[in-house]
Design a protein around this motif. Sequence first.
Motif, PDB file in Angstrom:
ATOM      1  N   ARG A 181       0.827  -1.195   0.000  1.00 30.85           N
ATOM      2  CA  ARG A 181       0.000   0.000   0.000  1.00 30.85           C
ATOM      3  C   ARG A 181       0.863   1.247   0.000  1.00 30.85           C
ATOM      4  NH1 ARG A 181      -3.891   0.063   4.774  1.00 30.85           N
ATOM      5  NH2 ARG A 181      -3.619   2.278   5.039  1.00 30.85           N
ATOM      6  N   LYS A 182       1.925   1.192   0.811  1.00 28.75           N
ATOM      7  CA  LYS A 182       2.789   2.351   0.923  1.00 28.75           C
ATOM      8  C   LYS A 182       3.450   2.660  -0.427  1.00 28.75           C
ATOM      9  CE  LYS A 182       5.851   4.374   4.340  1.00 28.75           C
ATOM     10  NZ  LYS A 182       6.859   4.107   5.366  1.00 28.75           N
ATOM     11  N   ARG A 183       3.949   1.565  -1.034  1.00 28.87           N
ATOM     12  CA  ARG A 183       4.645   1.754  -2.291  1.00 28.87           C
ATOM     13  C   ARG A 183       3.694   2.338  -3.352  1.00 28.87           C
ATOM     14  NH1 ARG A 183       6.379  -3.284  -3.016  1.00 28.87           N
ATOM     15  NH2 ARG A 183       5.063  -3.583  -4.859  1.00 28.87           N
ATOM     16  N   THR A 184       2.512   1.695  -3.460  1.00 31.03           N
ATOM     17  CA  THR A 184       1.591   2.175  -4.503  1.00 31.03           C
ATOM     18  C   THR A 184       1.060   3.559  -4.168  1.00 31.03           C
ATOM     19  OG1 THR A 184      -0.196   1.019  -3.391  1.00 31.03           O
ATOM     20  CG2 THR A 184       0.817  -0.091  -5.273  1.00 31.03           C
ATOM     21  N   PHE A 185       1.042   3.891  -2.880  1.00 28.90           N
ATOM     22  CA  PHE A 185       0.538   5.198  -2.506  1.00 28.90           C
ATOM     23  C   PHE A 185       1.377   6.301  -3.161  1.00 28.90           C
ATOM     24  CE2 PHE A 185       0.396   8.932   0.222  1.00 28.90           C
ATOM     25  CZ  PHE A 185      -0.969   9.122   0.328  1.00 28.90           C
ATOM     26  N   GLY A 186       2.696   6.212  -3.014  1.00 33.87           N
ATOM     27  CA  GLY A 186       3.567   7.230  -3.603  1.00 33.87           C
ATOM     28  C   GLY A 186       3.463   7.208  -5.116  1.00 33.87           C
ATOM     29  N   ARG A 187       3.449   6.007  -5.653  1.00 36.73           N
ATOM     30  CA  ARG A 187       3.375   5.869  -7.100  1.00 36.73           C
ATOM     31  C   ARG A 187       2.043   6.427  -7.605  1.00 36.73           C
ATOM     32  NH1 ARG A 187       3.704   0.001  -9.652  1.00 36.73           N
ATOM     33  NH2 ARG A 187       1.462   0.267  -9.487  1.00 36.73           N
ATOM     34  N   PRO A 217     -15.701  -2.719 -14.555  1.00 39.73           N
ATOM     35  CA  PRO A 217     -15.308  -3.619 -13.464  1.00 39.73           C
ATOM     36  C   PRO A 217     -13.878  -3.377 -13.002  1.00 39.73           C
ATOM     37  CG  PRO A 217     -16.332  -4.827 -15.264  1.00 39.73           C
ATOM     38  CD  PRO A 217     -16.160  -3.430 -15.735  1.00 39.73           C
ATOM     39  N   ARG A 218     -13.701  -3.331 -11.709  1.00 35.85           N
ATOM     40  CA  ARG A 218     -12.382  -3.054 -11.148  1.00 35.85           C
ATOM     41  C   ARG A 218     -11.410  -4.224 -11.270  1.00 35.85           C
ATOM     42  NH1 ARG A 218      -9.754   0.810  -8.257  1.00 35.85           N
ATOM     43  NH2 ARG A 218     -10.948   2.713  -8.454  1.00 35.85           N
ATOM     44  N   GLU A 219     -11.971  -5.433 -11.386  1.00 39.67           N
ATOM     45  CA  GLU A 219     -11.101  -6.608 -11.465  1.00 39.67           C
ATOM     46  C   GLU A 219     -10.104  -6.458 -12.595  1.00 39.67           C
ATOM     47  OE1 GLU A 219     -14.327  -6.549 -11.525  1.00 39.67           O
ATOM     48  OE2 GLU A 219     -15.269  -8.243 -10.499  1.00 39.67           O
ATOM     49  N   LEU A 220     -10.534  -5.746 -13.633  1.00 36.32           N
ATOM     50  CA  LEU A 220      -9.678  -5.603 -14.809  1.00 36.32           C
ATOM     51  C   LEU A 220      -8.372  -4.928 -14.459  1.00 36.32           C
ATOM     52  CD1 LEU A 220     -12.352  -4.491 -17.369  1.00 36.32           C
ATOM     53  CD2 LEU A 220     -11.080  -6.638 -17.365  1.00 36.32           C
ATOM     54  N   ASP A 221      -8.453  -3.743 -13.840  1.00 38.68           N
ATOM     55  CA  ASP A 221      -7.174  -3.094 -13.542  1.00 38.68           C
ATOM     56  C   ASP A 221      -6.430  -3.808 -12.430  1.00 38.68           C
ATOM     57  OD1 ASP A 221      -9.606  -1.767 -13.241  1.00 38.68           O
ATOM     58  OD2 ASP A 221      -8.720   0.087 -12.521  1.00 38.68           O
ATOM     59  N   GLU A 222      -7.172  -4.411 -11.499  1.00 37.84           N
ATOM     60  CA  GLU A 222      -6.459  -5.122 -10.428  1.00 37.84           C
ATOM     61  C   GLU A 222      -5.650  -6.276 -10.998  1.00 37.84           C
ATOM     62  OE1 GLU A 222      -9.354  -5.879  -7.361  1.00 37.84           O
ATOM     63  OE2 GLU A 222      -9.404  -3.722  -6.932  1.00 37.84           O
ATOM     64  N   ALA A 223      -6.279  -6.995 -11.921  1.00 39.14           N
ATOM     65  CA  ALA A 223      -5.573  -8.106 -12.564  1.00 39.14           C
ATOM     66  C   ALA A 223      -4.348  -7.577 -13.308  1.00 39.14           C
ATOM     67  CB  ALA A 223      -6.504  -8.820 -13.534  1.00 39.14           C
ATOM     68  N   GLY A 272       1.803  -6.450 -13.170  1.00 39.75           N
ATOM     69  CA  GLY A 272       2.871  -5.453 -13.205  1.00 39.75           C
ATOM     70  C   GLY A 272       2.637  -4.286 -14.132  1.00 39.75           C
ATOM     71  N   ALA A 273       1.408  -4.108 -14.603  1.00 40.74           N
ATOM     72  CA  ALA A 273       1.139  -2.994 -15.501  1.00 40.74           C
ATOM     73  C   ALA A 273       1.018  -1.690 -14.714  1.00 40.74           C
ATOM     74  CB  ALA A 273      -0.145  -3.246 -16.282  1.00 40.74           C
ATOM     75  N   GLY A 274       1.555  -0.630 -15.280  1.00 38.33           N
ATOM     76  CA  GLY A 274       1.442   0.696 -14.645  1.00 38.33           C
ATOM     77  C   GLY A 274       0.177   1.377 -15.110  1.00 38.33           C
ATOM     78  N   HIS A 275      -0.040   2.603 -14.594  1.00 38.67           N
ATOM     79  CA  HIS A 275      -1.258   3.331 -14.939  1.00 38.67           C
ATOM     80  C   HIS A 275      -1.364   3.646 -16.431  1.00 38.67           C
ATOM     81  CE1 HIS A 275      -3.167   3.778 -11.112  1.00 38.67           C
ATOM     82  NE2 HIS A 275      -2.020   4.152 -10.549  1.00 38.67           N
TER      83      HIS A 275
END
Lengths: 443, 319, 303
Positions: free
Chosen positions: B23-29, C191-197, C202-205
């Motif tokens: 959570r901490k890591r993703t928070f900053g990111r 659906p949120r599962e998509l981005d969570e998956a 390891g995908a970024g925003h």
Amino acid sequence: MKRSLVGAVGMVAAASMVLTACSSGANAGAGGAGADDPNRENPGAEPVTLVLNWWGNDDRASRYAQAVDLFEKEYPWITVTTGFSDFPSYWEAKATEAAGKALPDVFQFDSAYLREYAQFGHVLDLKPLIDDGTIDLSGYDEKLVAGGQVDGKQVAIPTSTNTLAMVVNPDVAAAAGVDLPKDGYTWDDLNTFMEDVAGADTKTADGYKLYGSADYTGTFWIFLQSLVQQGTQPFTDDGKLNFKESDVVEWLKSTADLRGGDAIYPAARAAAVKPKTGLSMNESVGEITWDNFLAAYTADSGKDNLKLIPIPSGPDGTGNFFRPSMHLAAGANTEHPYEAGLLINFLLTNPEVGKIFGTSKGVPGDKAQRDAIEAPAGSVDAQVIAFEDQIGTTETTTAPIPVKGFGTIEASWLTLSEELGNGLTTPEDFAKRWFSEVQNAVG
Amino acid sequence: MTMTISTPSRAAEQPAAATPSRRKRTFGRDTRAGYAFLAPWLLGFFLLTAGPMVASLYLAFTDYNLFGAPSFVGLDNFRRLLTDPDYLQAWKVTGTYVVLGTPVKLIAALAVAMLLNTRFRGKGFYRSAFYLPSLVGASVSIAIVWKAMFIDKGPVDTIQQFFGAPAGGWVGRPEMTMPMLILLTVWQFGAPMVIFLAGLKQIPVQLYEAAAVDGAGPWRKFTRITIPMLSPVLFFNLLLETIHAFQIFNSAYIISSGTGGPARSTLFYTLYLYFRGFRDFQMGYASAMAWVLVVVIGIVTVIFFRSSRLWVHYSGESR
Amino acid sequence: MSTVTFDPSTAVDLATSAKLHQQAQARLRAKAVVFHVLVLVVVAVVLYPALWMVVSSFKPSSDIVGNVSLWPTHGSFANFRKALGGIGGVSFWTFFQNSVILAVGSVVGITVSCSVTAYAFARISFPGRNVFFVLMIGTLLLPFHVVIIPQYIVFNTLGLVNTYVPLLIGKFLAADAFFVFLMVQFMRNLPRELDEAARIDGAGHVRIFTSIMLPLMKPALVTSSIFAFIWSWNDFFGPLLYLKSPQFYTLPIALRLFVDQTSVSDYGAQMAMAVLALVPVLLFFLVFQRYLVEGVATQGLKG
């Protein structure tokens, strides 16, 4: 990220400062017409671009385009950039530009806004340019030139004049079996005439009843004209009203019987056919309006035999004033006052320009332009010129210079008269509400 | 206005399930990414919107005629509002329009959108046909067209006579102008319709299939699947159409030829504001008017957002 | 529409079942006919004013205002010739081209900037987000007339008047909260599962946004594009204020010049130009509306 945020906040501050800064330095250019212009001593030393704006229709745009071409040929170092729009949007844009100190170098102007723009020095005082001969008004009537003066400054110069006339449709009168009003008829005669036409109860092919006229008391300028007929200048020299609530009530009551007796073109029908009118729908014999609208009525009604007759007479005749119209003014922020003067002069006095515009902007104030108009006998142009010549030889008075807030009180008059026509208000209430509007607008 | 935040913040609770270190890591990111994605908007907001808004708020407390410098007058403008008969008329006209026009327009839009969402031929044609009024409606020529529809002996007059109503046009009668204008906006239901359609497309067909297997009828499907699944879009349309209704300007301006007439019957709030600002050069007064409107719409918006917690369902957020 | 319900608990033999099936088919056909008739009636009512407008553009000017009849007695192309003839030496096609440039610019600006912004609001959690969200909604509330003047002063000071910058910069900076909010509402419904998956992979925003959100956002993007195009096409006050030379004018400005209260009005030419101006937006809509069809539904995504 942080840096751009700080920058953005800075911009906000700058924006609000610009707003206050710009509006506080109000009277730039109110003094002289820039004697430091290098082209004044040595014309053509530097190429110059002028911005010229006007309101009007497509037809006016093409006439201006021709006039500007001529001007650019005559003054090859000047390029004119033009801009145009319809009347209401034009004034919205000009108000915004005035607030931003970015008015055009030369622009078409209306009497209604003279005082507002002059008061805070947004338009150039053209007096120095007239004095040194850059603008040559020798072909102008002095009374007309005075129509562009506020507080001793020449803030604009009218291109042309209009005067109130009654536009009549002889065909409709014939259909209703009535004679057109005779010369020298009075307001009472006009009312009787309206009763006669309505009383004939004639219908058009589509089943609409014919009327004599719309309720003329609803037009503010006609009220002003009637005051002038009685020897009262409606506005004082320092820009205040020179008439009372009771004058307004009396004026509105003069047609009360007609309103009550279905002898006036119905307000509902008038709203329904807008932007046309009873006259241009061929459902009404006549309408009191500006004489140069004859062209519009002719086009809208599809009739080519519409005529101009004088308005009803007061105690001493019609007492017509010539309303100065289609002024030209120069933005006080112009960097080229001398060239702006040249352009104004050219548009106001060049005979070729007079020929290009004809009477589409009214009858030109400049004699050379007036003489240059080639109007075939019987044409709309010829009729309008003849009408103003006729009025000019018999009766003229000085045109009232609109007070500050004129646009507001004129619009308010119109709205209230709609309520009156729909029976939603009384003349007394009309006058009371209108005067409270005057208090806010005129001060 | 803190309550408005409730809806988006529900999403923020989502990652709470993750382990503390992650959570901490993703928070900053996330913070960095968030601001990076938001950068264009932030720039636009501060450059184009915030400054002018602050300026107009300041002007609300001044006497500013566009030409001279604004002079501070305290609450004068707001006091004047209370006794201005035209201002009260403007509220009356606008209020009537918001309350009557918005629901009718949305119902029409939703009904047509659902009609178009079914499977049949020629959908593209119908969709375009129903959108056409929204295109025509924005034209300056609509004033002449619309009057021709309601003028006496016109189509509407003919129809009302067919149903036994007394003959006569609506145009020019102050009491009939509002119905005419409401019909004009309802007629232009294209925008909310398209948004509804896009929303309907997002609803998985499997839900309906499952419901059909369970023996659900059309009404049940509508209330149990369509409405909840469409609720974010419904909420959007309701809120935006309401805000737009408060701010209606163009059609009133065009239909009344810029007068607010006949007899002040179309004197809408923003039209009156425009008159005061640009016709009468009372920009201070106009700004005061604008900010009262902001506060009123703001309150309505807050109420909408608060109530949305009860009926808006985001399938991306709570399952 | 098709709601023929089968109750599996009822025991029916095959023959009855086939008969029922036939009846159902016939009922469906009848339903389809009724349906089309119904829709066509609604279409006819809805389209009548538009039809009247198109027909009127062939009538002479003096026959348009206050005239109720649909069919012209003296139809001609005169109005169209006049409308195509241009104004004040500027051709119709120049106005047309300017309108196209602005409309296309708006579509590009809005779809790019608003979807990026909406992603931040809908899918990323970061401190300050809620405050900005409230501010974003807040910008919807202010009537545009009162911010015109401060905005104009800023653009004028920066020397940007009489360029397209003031008209387009807002579109590229997501200044139109309507579109941002529209996309936020759509994104939050995915659906949120998509981005969570995707995140677990390891995908970024940026990856999630471009390869997951954007494709699923198609209906919202198409909707926004349609509105952006049409609103820009019809915008009047913006171009009026910021474009000073006729060479830059758009169609709505030109349109208004045919009807002027202070001189001769040409309702016919205005009507004709309005009809001509309608063609591109209608085409735009016709082309893009078909992409509205493809949504989550057709992609068989599980809910």
